[in-house]
Design a protein around this motif. Structure first.
Motif, PDB file in Angstrom:
ATOM      1  N   ALA A 121     111.356 -15.353 -16.991  1.00 53.51           N
ATOM      2  CA  ALA A 121     112.720 -14.717 -17.494  1.00 53.51           C
ATOM      3  C   ALA A 121     113.164 -16.237 -18.212  1.00 53.51           C
ATOM      4  CB  ALA A 121     113.521 -14.188 -16.404  1.00 53.51           C
ATOM      5  N   LEU A 122     113.093 -17.301 -17.405  1.00 52.49           N
ATOM      6  CA  LEU A 122     113.684 -18.460 -17.893  1.00 52.49           C
ATOM      7  C   LEU A 122     113.156 -18.713 -19.323  1.00 52.49           C
ATOM      8  CD1 LEU A 122     115.857 -20.799 -17.389  1.00 52.49           C
ATOM      9  CD2 LEU A 122     114.131 -21.842 -16.198  1.00 52.49           C
ATOM     10  N   SER A 123     111.769 -18.638 -19.251  1.00 48.87           N
ATOM     11  CA  SER A 123     110.934 -19.239 -20.400  1.00 48.87           C
ATOM     12  C   SER A 123     111.754 -18.334 -21.780  1.00 48.87           C
ATOM     13  CB  SER A 123     109.612 -18.932 -20.334  1.00 48.87           C
ATOM     14  OG  SER A 123     108.868 -19.365 -21.513  1.00 48.87           O
ATOM     15  N   ASP A 124     111.764 -17.120 -21.585  1.00 50.21           N
ATOM     16  CA  ASP A 124     112.015 -16.198 -22.557  1.00 50.21           C
ATOM     17  C   ASP A 124     113.497 -16.525 -22.955  1.00 50.21           C
ATOM     18  OD1 ASP A 124     109.792 -14.938 -22.515  1.00 50.21           O
ATOM     19  OD2 ASP A 124     110.454 -13.118 -21.425  1.00 50.21           O
ATOM     20  N   LEU A 125     114.284 -16.667 -22.009  1.00 51.79           N
ATOM     21  CA  LEU A 125     115.800 -17.103 -22.564  1.00 51.79           C
ATOM     22  C   LEU A 125     115.786 -18.303 -23.089  1.00 51.79           C
ATOM     23  CD1 LEU A 125     117.429 -15.903 -18.999  1.00 51.79           C
ATOM     24  CD2 LEU A 125     117.890 -14.774 -21.209  1.00 51.79           C
ATOM     25  N   MET A 126     115.242 -19.281 -22.495  1.00 48.85           N
ATOM     26  CA  MET A 126     115.087 -20.552 -23.310  1.00 48.85           C
ATOM     27  C   MET A 126     114.785 -20.549 -24.856  1.00 48.85           C
ATOM     28  SD  MET A 126     114.203 -23.721 -20.558  1.00 48.85           S
ATOM     29  CE  MET A 126     112.537 -23.114 -20.035  1.00 48.85           C
ATOM     30  N   ARG A 136     111.490 -29.983 -19.222  1.00 54.67           N
ATOM     31  CA  ARG A 136     110.773 -30.836 -18.217  1.00 54.67           C
ATOM     32  C   ARG A 136     110.434 -30.232 -16.823  1.00 54.67           C
ATOM     33  NH1 ARG A 136     114.269 -34.788 -20.445  1.00 54.67           N
ATOM     34  NH2 ARG A 136     113.097 -36.461 -21.819  1.00 54.67           N
ATOM     35  N   ARG A 137     109.372 -30.370 -16.464  1.00 53.95           N
ATOM     36  CA  ARG A 137     109.086 -29.986 -15.028  1.00 53.95           C
ATOM     37  C   ARG A 137     109.951 -30.925 -14.012  1.00 53.95           C
ATOM     38  NH1 ARG A 137     104.367 -27.339 -13.527  1.00 53.95           N
ATOM     39  NH2 ARG A 137     103.848 -26.890 -11.396  1.00 53.95           N
ATOM     40  N   VAL A 138     110.360 -29.904 -13.191  1.00 58.22           N
ATOM     41  CA  VAL A 138     111.124 -30.648 -12.066  1.00 58.22           C
ATOM     42  C   VAL A 138     110.646 -30.150 -10.784  1.00 58.22           C
ATOM     43  CG1 VAL A 138     113.578 -30.767 -10.834  1.00 58.22           C
ATOM     44  CG2 VAL A 138     113.364 -30.792 -13.192  1.00 58.22           C
ATOM     45  N   THR A 139     110.194 -30.885  -9.843  1.00 58.93           N
ATOM     46  CA  THR A 139     109.703 -30.744  -8.809  1.00 58.93           C
ATOM     47  C   THR A 139     110.562 -30.178  -7.730  1.00 58.93           C
ATOM     48  OG1 THR A 139     109.138 -32.559  -7.789  1.00 58.93           O
ATOM     49  CG2 THR A 139     107.435 -31.799  -9.241  1.00 58.93           C
ATOM     50  N   SER A 140     109.887 -29.536  -6.300  1.00 57.67           N
ATOM     51  CA  SER A 140     110.781 -29.247  -5.268  1.00 57.67           C
ATOM     52  C   SER A 140     110.665 -30.648  -4.524  1.00 57.67           C
ATOM     53  CB  SER A 140     110.132 -28.042  -4.539  1.00 57.67           C
ATOM     54  OG  SER A 140     108.801 -28.408  -3.954  1.00 57.67           O
ATOM     55  N   GLY A 141     111.474 -30.678  -3.280  1.00 55.63           N
ATOM     56  CA  GLY A 141     111.395 -31.774  -2.387  1.00 55.63           C
ATOM     57  C   GLY A 141     110.121 -31.815  -1.728  1.00 55.63           C
ATOM     58  N   ASP A 142     109.475 -31.013  -1.613  1.00 53.91           N
ATOM     59  CA  ASP A 142     108.263 -31.170  -0.839  1.00 53.91           C
ATOM     60  C   ASP A 142     106.885 -30.732  -1.860  1.00 53.91           C
ATOM     61  OD1 ASP A 142     108.661 -28.463  -1.004  1.00 53.91           O
ATOM     62  OD2 ASP A 142     108.036 -28.161   1.182  1.00 53.91           O
ATOM     63  N   ALA A 143     106.885 -31.157  -2.700  1.00 51.56           N
ATOM     64  CA  ALA A 143     105.834 -30.663  -3.766  1.00 51.56           C
ATOM     65  C   ALA A 143     104.472 -31.363  -3.670  1.00 51.56           C
ATOM     66  CB  ALA A 143     106.267 -31.465  -5.294  1.00 51.56           C
ATOM     67  N   CYS A 144     103.572 -30.548  -3.931  1.00 48.51           N
ATOM     68  CA  CYS A 144     102.080 -31.030  -3.634  1.00 48.51           C
ATOM     69  C   CYS A 144     101.877 -31.895  -4.441  1.00 48.51           C
ATOM     70  CB  CYS A 144     101.185 -29.598  -3.714  1.00 48.51           C
ATOM     71  SG  CYS A 144     101.071 -29.056  -5.201  1.00 48.51           S
ATOM     72  N   GLY A 145     100.546 -32.488  -4.485  1.00 54.85           N
ATOM     73  CA  GLY A 145     100.018 -33.474  -5.345  1.00 54.85           C
ATOM     74  C   GLY A 145      99.992 -32.865  -7.023  1.00 54.85           C
ATOM     75  N   ALA A 146      99.377 -31.847  -6.824  1.00 51.24           N
ATOM     76  CA  ALA A 146      99.311 -31.162  -8.211  1.00 51.24           C
ATOM     77  C   ALA A 146     100.628 -31.189  -9.004  1.00 51.24           C
ATOM     78  CB  ALA A 146      98.464 -29.950  -8.108  1.00 51.24           C
ATOM     79  N   CYS A 147     101.431 -30.758  -8.154  1.00 53.14           N
ATOM     80  CA  CYS A 147     102.899 -30.503  -8.925  1.00 53.14           C
ATOM     81  C   CYS A 147     103.472 -31.890  -9.418  1.00 53.14           C
ATOM     82  CB  CYS A 147     103.897 -29.939  -8.026  1.00 53.14           C
ATOM     83  SG  CYS A 147     103.594 -27.836  -7.738  1.00 53.14           S
ATOM     84  N   LEU A 148     103.363 -32.857  -8.541  1.00 57.37           N
ATOM     85  CA  LEU A 148     103.654 -34.150  -8.984  1.00 57.37           C
ATOM     86  C   LEU A 148     102.919 -34.742  -9.915  1.00 57.37           C
ATOM     87  CD1 LEU A 148     104.372 -35.776  -5.286  1.00 57.37           C
ATOM     88  CD2 LEU A 148     105.990 -35.126  -6.976  1.00 57.37           C
ATOM     89  N   GLY A 149     101.665 -34.477 -10.000  1.00 59.43           N
ATOM     90  CA  GLY A 149     100.895 -34.952 -11.003  1.00 59.43           C
ATOM     91  C   GLY A 149     101.054 -34.307 -12.586  1.00 59.43           C
ATOM     92  N   ASP A 159     109.196 -22.188 -24.994  1.00 58.41           N
ATOM     93  CA  ASP A 159     108.721 -20.803 -24.777  1.00 58.41           C
ATOM     94  C   ASP A 159     107.339 -20.928 -24.026  1.00 58.41           C
ATOM     95  OD1 ASP A 159     106.890 -22.030 -26.664  1.00 58.41           O
ATOM     96  OD2 ASP A 159     106.705 -19.999 -28.086  1.00 58.41           O
ATOM     97  N   GLU A 160     107.015 -22.104 -23.662  1.00 54.95           N
ATOM     98  CA  GLU A 160     105.889 -22.222 -22.388  1.00 54.95           C
ATOM     99  C   GLU A 160     106.484 -22.014 -21.116  1.00 54.95           C
ATOM    100  OE1 GLU A 160     102.884 -25.840 -21.776  1.00 54.95           O
ATOM    101  OE2 GLU A 160     104.023 -26.146 -23.135  1.00 54.95           O
ATOM    102  N   ILE A 161     105.533 -21.355 -20.229  1.00 50.64           N
ATOM    103  CA  ILE A 161     105.987 -21.094 -18.897  1.00 50.64           C
ATOM    104  C   ILE A 161     105.285 -22.029 -18.113  1.00 50.64           C
ATOM    105  CG2 ILE A 161     105.691 -19.253 -17.391  1.00 50.64           C
ATOM    106  CD1 ILE A 161     105.276 -17.125 -19.348  1.00 50.64           C
ATOM    107  N   PRO A 162     105.838 -22.560 -17.202  1.00 51.80           N
ATOM    108  CA  PRO A 162     105.649 -23.739 -16.364  1.00 51.80           C
ATOM    109  C   PRO A 162     104.036 -23.173 -15.588  1.00 51.80           C
ATOM    110  CG  PRO A 162     107.756 -23.343 -16.195  1.00 51.80           C
ATOM    111  CD  PRO A 162     107.369 -22.245 -16.827  1.00 51.80           C
ATOM    112  N   GLU A 163     103.147 -24.144 -15.431  1.00 59.69           N
ATOM    113  CA  GLU A 163     102.156 -23.709 -14.740  1.00 59.69           C
ATOM    114  C   GLU A 163     102.452 -23.990 -13.192  1.00 59.69           C
ATOM    115  OE1 GLU A 163      98.476 -25.710 -17.019  1.00 59.69           O
ATOM    116  OE2 GLU A 163     100.017 -27.303 -16.189  1.00 59.69           O
TER     117      GLU A 163
END
Length: 250
Positions: A121-126, A136-149, A159-163
């Motif tokens: 929904a956010l991707s479509d709206l943006m 830009r990707r913004v991580t949560s406070g307890d993000a895993c290594g993949a998300c930080l990477g 129009d790209e959806i975050p992985e």
């Protein structure tokens, strides 16, 4: 999903009780998806307004409730969890263990469909907002290594959806046209190296711990932790590279 599973599914009549779980879980999940879509619209409106001092004109919110990320109706998407139950019973595993296997799969499907609705929904709206040029990707406070990477600070297409992965809490933060950015969010690498060593070790607890953290401290980019695993229905999910794979290529 877990509560509905425990309340509805019975091994005494698996084929008879499972449809009740499917229907109830699909209905609840559709409501959650609708709420996620509305939240995405509210978030984007508030974000653009705060950056431009003007309320944006957004496209109509997409109709996403009632299907999963592969386009399947939710009741159909929730059919597979009964299979591991039957398989476990056929292999004479304990009944409670069989039920837990099915419940775990149901939880993963529900979490994935709910998270997808908000991100899509956010991707479509943006993509339909003239003020937004990307995110830009913004991580949560307890993000895993993949998300930080994956949080490199790069601007991605609007129009790209975050992985993502199951229960991923990362957010696509809009980048607004014509707004000078005076303070940038730190990248995943910067966030990792700002932590004390014990917190860095804890980030990988159960997934390599201090040994994995030490590889990053020694100079391995966090982007090396990002693994994209293909899914049976298409697309892929993020996962964190295991310690053995990293150590073998370092």
């Amino acid at each position: 999903a877990a509560g509905m599973w425990r309340a509805a599914v019975s091994l005494d009549d698996l084929d008879g009780t499972y449809p009740a779980f499917q229907a109830a879980a699909a209905s609840r999940l559709a409501a959650i998806q609708a709420a996620a879509t509305a939240t995405a619209a509210g978030y984007l409106t508030a974000f653009v307004s705060s950056e431009t001092a003007a309320r944006p004109v957004l496209p109509a919110a997409p109709m996403l409730a009632g299907r999963d990320e592969f386009g399947r109706p939710l009741e159909e998407a929730l059919l597979p969890p009964v299979m591991p139950v039957k398989l476990a019973l056929a292999q004479r595993e304990p009944p409670e263990q069989a039920l837990r296997a099915g419940q775990a799969r149901a939880e993963r499907i529900a979490a994935s469909a709910a998270g997808w609705a908000g991100r899509q929904a956010l991707s479509d709206l943006m993509a339909g907002a003239d003020e937004v040029i990307g995110w830009r990707r913004v991580t949560s406070g307890d993000a895993c290594g993949a998300c930080l990477g994956a949080a490199t600070g790069a601007i991605r297409a609007d129009d790209e959806i975050p992985e993502a992965h199951a229960s991923c809490q990362c957010v696509a933060e809009p980048v607004i046209r014509g707004v000078r950015e005076t303070v940038l969010r730190p990248t995943g690498d910067e966030m990792f190296h700002a932590l004390p060593p014990d917190a860095q070790d804890a980030l990988f607890h159960g997934r390599g711990g201090a040994m994995k953290a030490q590889l990053v401290r020694d100079g391995m980019p966090l982007e090396r932790l990002v693994v994209r695993q293909p899914m049976e229905m298409g697309g892929h999910v993020l996962s964190e590279a295991p310690l053995g794979q990293l150590a073998a290529t370092s």
